[in-house]
Scaffold this motif. Structure first.
Motif, PDB file in Angstrom:
ATOM      1  N   LYS A 123       0.856  -1.185   0.000  1.00 45.70           N
ATOM      2  CA  LYS A 123       0.000   0.000   0.000  1.00 45.70           C
ATOM      3  C   LYS A 123       0.893   1.236   0.000  1.00 45.70           C
ATOM      4  O   LYS A 123       1.820   1.336   0.805  1.00 45.70           O
ATOM      5  CB  LYS A 123      -0.934   0.020   1.216  1.00 45.70           C
ATOM      6  CG  LYS A 123      -2.035  -1.012   1.121  1.00 45.70           C
ATOM      7  CD  LYS A 123      -2.958  -0.684  -0.025  1.00 45.70           C
ATOM      8  CE  LYS A 123      -4.039  -1.717  -0.210  1.00 45.70           C
ATOM      9  NZ  LYS A 123      -4.745  -1.556  -1.484  1.00 45.70           N
ATOM     10  N   ILE A 124       0.617   2.143  -0.907  1.00 51.39           N
ATOM     11  CA  ILE A 124       1.389   3.375  -1.044  1.00 51.39           C
ATOM     12  C   ILE A 124       0.475   4.536  -0.697  1.00 51.39           C
ATOM     13  O   ILE A 124      -0.678   4.581  -1.136  1.00 51.39           O
ATOM     14  CB  ILE A 124       1.952   3.504  -2.477  1.00 51.39           C
ATOM     15  CG1 ILE A 124       2.970   2.382  -2.713  1.00 51.39           C
ATOM     16  CG2 ILE A 124       2.576   4.882  -2.706  1.00 51.39           C
ATOM     17  CD1 ILE A 124       3.461   2.251  -4.131  1.00 51.39           C
ATOM     18  N   ALA A 125       0.994   5.483   0.062  1.00 50.52           N
ATOM     19  CA  ALA A 125       0.198   6.649   0.487  1.00 50.52           C
ATOM     20  C   ALA A 125       0.995   7.928   0.259  1.00 50.52           C
ATOM     21  O   ALA A 125       1.224   8.703   1.165  1.00 50.52           O
ATOM     22  CB  ALA A 125      -0.204   6.511   1.943  1.00 50.52           C
ATOM     23  N   VAL A 126       1.412   8.129  -0.983  1.00 54.31           N
ATOM     24  CA  VAL A 126       2.208   9.303  -1.329  1.00 54.31           C
ATOM     25  C   VAL A 126       1.321  10.487  -1.675  1.00 54.31           C
ATOM     26  O   VAL A 126       1.583  11.615  -1.276  1.00 54.31           O
ATOM     27  CB  VAL A 126       3.150   8.976  -2.512  1.00 54.31           C
ATOM     28  CG1 VAL A 126       3.867  10.214  -3.011  1.00 54.31           C
ATOM     29  CG2 VAL A 126       4.139   7.912  -2.099  1.00 54.31           C
ATOM     30  N   VAL A 127       0.261  10.230  -2.436  1.00 49.78           N
ATOM     31  CA  VAL A 127      -0.666  11.296  -2.830  1.00 49.78           C
ATOM     32  C   VAL A 127      -1.761  11.364  -1.773  1.00 49.78           C
ATOM     33  O   VAL A 127      -2.548  10.433  -1.630  1.00 49.78           O
ATOM     34  CB  VAL A 127      -1.270  11.036  -4.227  1.00 49.78           C
ATOM     35  CG1 VAL A 127      -2.219  12.169  -4.618  1.00 49.78           C
ATOM     36  CG2 VAL A 127      -0.175  10.856  -5.272  1.00 49.78           C
ATOM     37  N   THR A 128      -1.796  12.467  -1.034  1.00 55.14           N
ATOM     38  CA  THR A 128      -2.786  12.603   0.037  1.00 55.14           C
ATOM     39  C   THR A 128      -4.030  13.359  -0.420  1.00 55.14           C
ATOM     40  O   THR A 128      -5.095  13.193   0.153  1.00 55.14           O
ATOM     41  CB  THR A 128      -2.171  13.306   1.257  1.00 55.14           C
ATOM     42  OG1 THR A 128      -1.624  14.554   0.843  1.00 55.14           O
ATOM     43  CG2 THR A 128      -1.086  12.451   1.884  1.00 55.14           C
ATOM     44  N   ASP A 167      -3.536  13.409 -14.541  1.00 55.94           N
ATOM     45  CA  ASP A 167      -3.841  13.794 -13.166  1.00 55.94           C
ATOM     46  C   ASP A 167      -2.752  14.706 -12.599  1.00 55.94           C
ATOM     47  O   ASP A 167      -1.584  14.336 -12.545  1.00 55.94           O
ATOM     48  CB  ASP A 167      -3.962  12.526 -12.312  1.00 55.94           C
ATOM     49  CG  ASP A 167      -4.370  12.830 -10.896  1.00 55.94           C
ATOM     50  OD1 ASP A 167      -3.497  13.243 -10.114  1.00 55.94           O
ATOM     51  OD2 ASP A 167      -5.561  12.672 -10.576  1.00 55.94           O
ATOM     52  N   LYS A 168      -3.159  15.890 -12.169  1.00 53.91           N
ATOM     53  CA  LYS A 168      -2.187  16.893 -11.699  1.00 53.91           C
ATOM     54  C   LYS A 168      -1.440  16.445 -10.440  1.00 53.91           C
ATOM     55  O   LYS A 168      -0.278  16.771 -10.258  1.00 53.91           O
ATOM     56  CB  LYS A 168      -2.862  18.241 -11.488  1.00 53.91           C
ATOM     57  CG  LYS A 168      -3.914  18.232 -10.403  1.00 53.91           C
ATOM     58  CD  LYS A 168      -4.600  19.589 -10.265  1.00 53.91           C
ATOM     59  CE  LYS A 168      -5.506  19.552  -9.084  1.00 53.91           C
ATOM     60  NZ  LYS A 168      -6.846  19.860  -9.238  1.00 53.91           N
ATOM     61  N   HIS A 169      -2.108  15.684  -9.570  1.00 52.65           N
ATOM     62  CA  HIS A 169      -1.439  15.223  -8.349  1.00 52.65           C
ATOM     63  C   HIS A 169      -0.282  14.275  -8.681  1.00 52.65           C
ATOM     64  O   HIS A 169       0.797  14.369  -8.097  1.00 52.65           O
ATOM     65  CB  HIS A 169      -2.418  14.519  -7.403  1.00 52.65           C
ATOM     66  CG  HIS A 169      -3.560  15.364  -6.998  1.00 52.65           C
ATOM     67  ND1 HIS A 169      -4.856  15.063  -7.340  1.00 52.65           N
ATOM     68  CD2 HIS A 169      -3.625  16.536  -6.299  1.00 52.65           C
ATOM     69  CE1 HIS A 169      -5.666  15.992  -6.863  1.00 52.65           C
ATOM     70  NE2 HIS A 169      -4.941  16.899  -6.226  1.00 52.65           N
ATOM     71  N   LEU A 170      -0.518  13.384  -9.618  1.00 51.11           N
ATOM     72  CA  LEU A 170       0.533  12.457 -10.026  1.00 51.11           C
ATOM     73  C   LEU A 170       1.615  13.173 -10.828  1.00 51.11           C
ATOM     74  O   LEU A 170       2.807  12.938 -10.621  1.00 51.11           O
ATOM     75  CB  LEU A 170      -0.062  11.299 -10.838  1.00 51.11           C
ATOM     76  CG  LEU A 170      -0.896  10.298 -10.057  1.00 51.11           C
ATOM     77  CD1 LEU A 170      -1.626   9.345 -10.992  1.00 51.11           C
ATOM     78  CD2 LEU A 170      -0.041   9.522  -9.072  1.00 51.11           C
ATOM     79  N   LEU A 171       1.213  14.051 -11.734  1.00 47.63           N
ATOM     80  CA  LEU A 171       2.186  14.755 -12.567  1.00 47.63           C
ATOM     81  C   LEU A 171       3.139  15.613 -11.738  1.00 47.63           C
ATOM     82  O   LEU A 171       4.309  15.771 -12.098  1.00 47.63           O
ATOM     83  CB  LEU A 171       1.478  15.605 -13.628  1.00 47.63           C
ATOM     84  CG  LEU A 171       0.811  14.807 -14.751  1.00 47.63           C
ATOM     85  CD1 LEU A 171      -0.081  15.711 -15.590  1.00 47.63           C
ATOM     86  CD2 LEU A 171       1.863  14.116 -15.618  1.00 47.63           C
ATOM     87  N   ARG A 172       2.647  16.148 -10.632  1.00 46.53           N
ATOM     88  CA  ARG A 172       3.510  16.953  -9.747  1.00 46.53           C
ATOM     89  C   ARG A 172       4.685  16.143  -9.207  1.00 46.53           C
ATOM     90  O   ARG A 172       5.744  16.690  -8.933  1.00 46.53           O
ATOM     91  CB  ARG A 172       2.702  17.516  -8.572  1.00 46.53           C
ATOM     92  CG  ARG A 172       2.133  18.857  -8.868  1.00 46.53           C
ATOM     93  CD  ARG A 172       1.613  19.539  -7.600  1.00 46.53           C
ATOM     94  NE  ARG A 172       0.411  20.249  -7.973  1.00 46.53           N
ATOM     95  CZ  ARG A 172      -0.806  19.991  -7.523  1.00 46.53           C
ATOM     96  NH1 ARG A 172      -1.008  19.065  -6.623  1.00 46.53           N
ATOM     97  NH2 ARG A 172      -1.832  20.685  -7.955  1.00 46.53           N
ATOM     98  N   LEU A 173       4.485  14.837  -9.050  1.00 49.30           N
ATOM     99  CA  LEU A 173       5.561  13.986  -8.546  1.00 49.30           C
ATOM    100  C   LEU A 173       6.722  13.872  -9.534  1.00 49.30           C
ATOM    101  O   LEU A 173       7.864  13.708  -9.144  1.00 49.30           O
ATOM    102  CB  LEU A 173       5.039  12.581  -8.224  1.00 49.30           C
ATOM    103  CG  LEU A 173       4.012  12.446  -7.111  1.00 49.30           C
ATOM    104  CD1 LEU A 173       3.504  11.005  -7.041  1.00 49.30           C
ATOM    105  CD2 LEU A 173       4.598  12.870  -5.774  1.00 49.30           C
ATOM    106  N   LYS A 174       6.418  13.898 -10.831  1.00 46.81           N
ATOM    107  CA  LYS A 174       7.380  13.744 -11.936  1.00 46.81           C
ATOM    108  C   LYS A 174       7.984  12.344 -12.013  1.00 46.81           C
ATOM    109  O   LYS A 174       8.190  11.819 -13.090  1.00 46.81           O
ATOM    110  CB  LYS A 174       8.464  14.802 -11.891  1.00 46.81           C
ATOM    111  CG  LYS A 174       7.913  16.186 -12.102  1.00 46.81           C
ATOM    112  CD  LYS A 174       8.987  17.211 -12.216  1.00 46.81           C
ATOM    113  CE  LYS A 174       8.287  18.539 -12.462  1.00 46.81           C
ATOM    114  NZ  LYS A 174       9.095  19.661 -12.221  1.00 46.81           N
TER     115      LYS A 174
END
Length: 140
Positions: free
Chosen positions: A84-89, A113-120
């Motif tokens: 389980k990954i909890a990086v995007v809150t 998705d902007k939340h994922l794209l922000r991670l790069k």
């Protein structure tokens, strides 16, 4: 090369035949990469495709048949993430994409998705738009 295609890219590719998301779907069909999916991602694809606002794509049964065809291609990799990954809150559902990518040893996540794209990137997995994936990776 393995890639996870986010629901937004899948739906956009079905809606607009002359778009970068459509090029990603074409590449999926033509085996230009190995799509990685998980049961939870397939569930999300299915529930979004069944929404009334996508009636322009035809009856629900037809939409789900197209999805089934995409998923049944022999180069599609089904994975069963245990981590389980909890990086995007901001949107917990986005973590499903990351879980799928990590478990499936994907090199790419293709998303709008902007939340994922922000991670790069995440754990060495590149997170890019459909346009970036189509231009840089698929040479389309």
């Amino acid at each position: 090369m393995r890639a996870v295609v986010d629901t937004s890219v899948l739906i956009s590719g079905m809606l607009s035949k002359r778009s970068y998301p459509a090029r990603v779907l074409d590449a999926w069909i033509l085996k230009r990469f190995e799509p990685v999916v998980s049961p939870e991602l397939v569930k999300e694809y299915t529930s979004v495709l069944a929404r009334a606002k996508f009636a322009v794509l035809g009856p629900v049964e037809k939409r789900l048949q197209v999805l089934e065809m995409l998923l049944s291609l022999p180069w599609v990799v089904m994975v069963y993430p245990e981590e389980k990954i909890a990086v995007v809150t901001a949107d917990l559902q986005d973590n499903v994409i990351l879980e799928c990518a990590v478990c499936g040893r994907a090199s790419w996540v293709v998303t709008g998705d902007k939340h994922l794209l922000r991670l790069k990137s995440f754990r060495g997995i590149n997170i890019v738009t459909a346009e970036q994936f189509a231009k840089e990776i698929l040479d389309l």
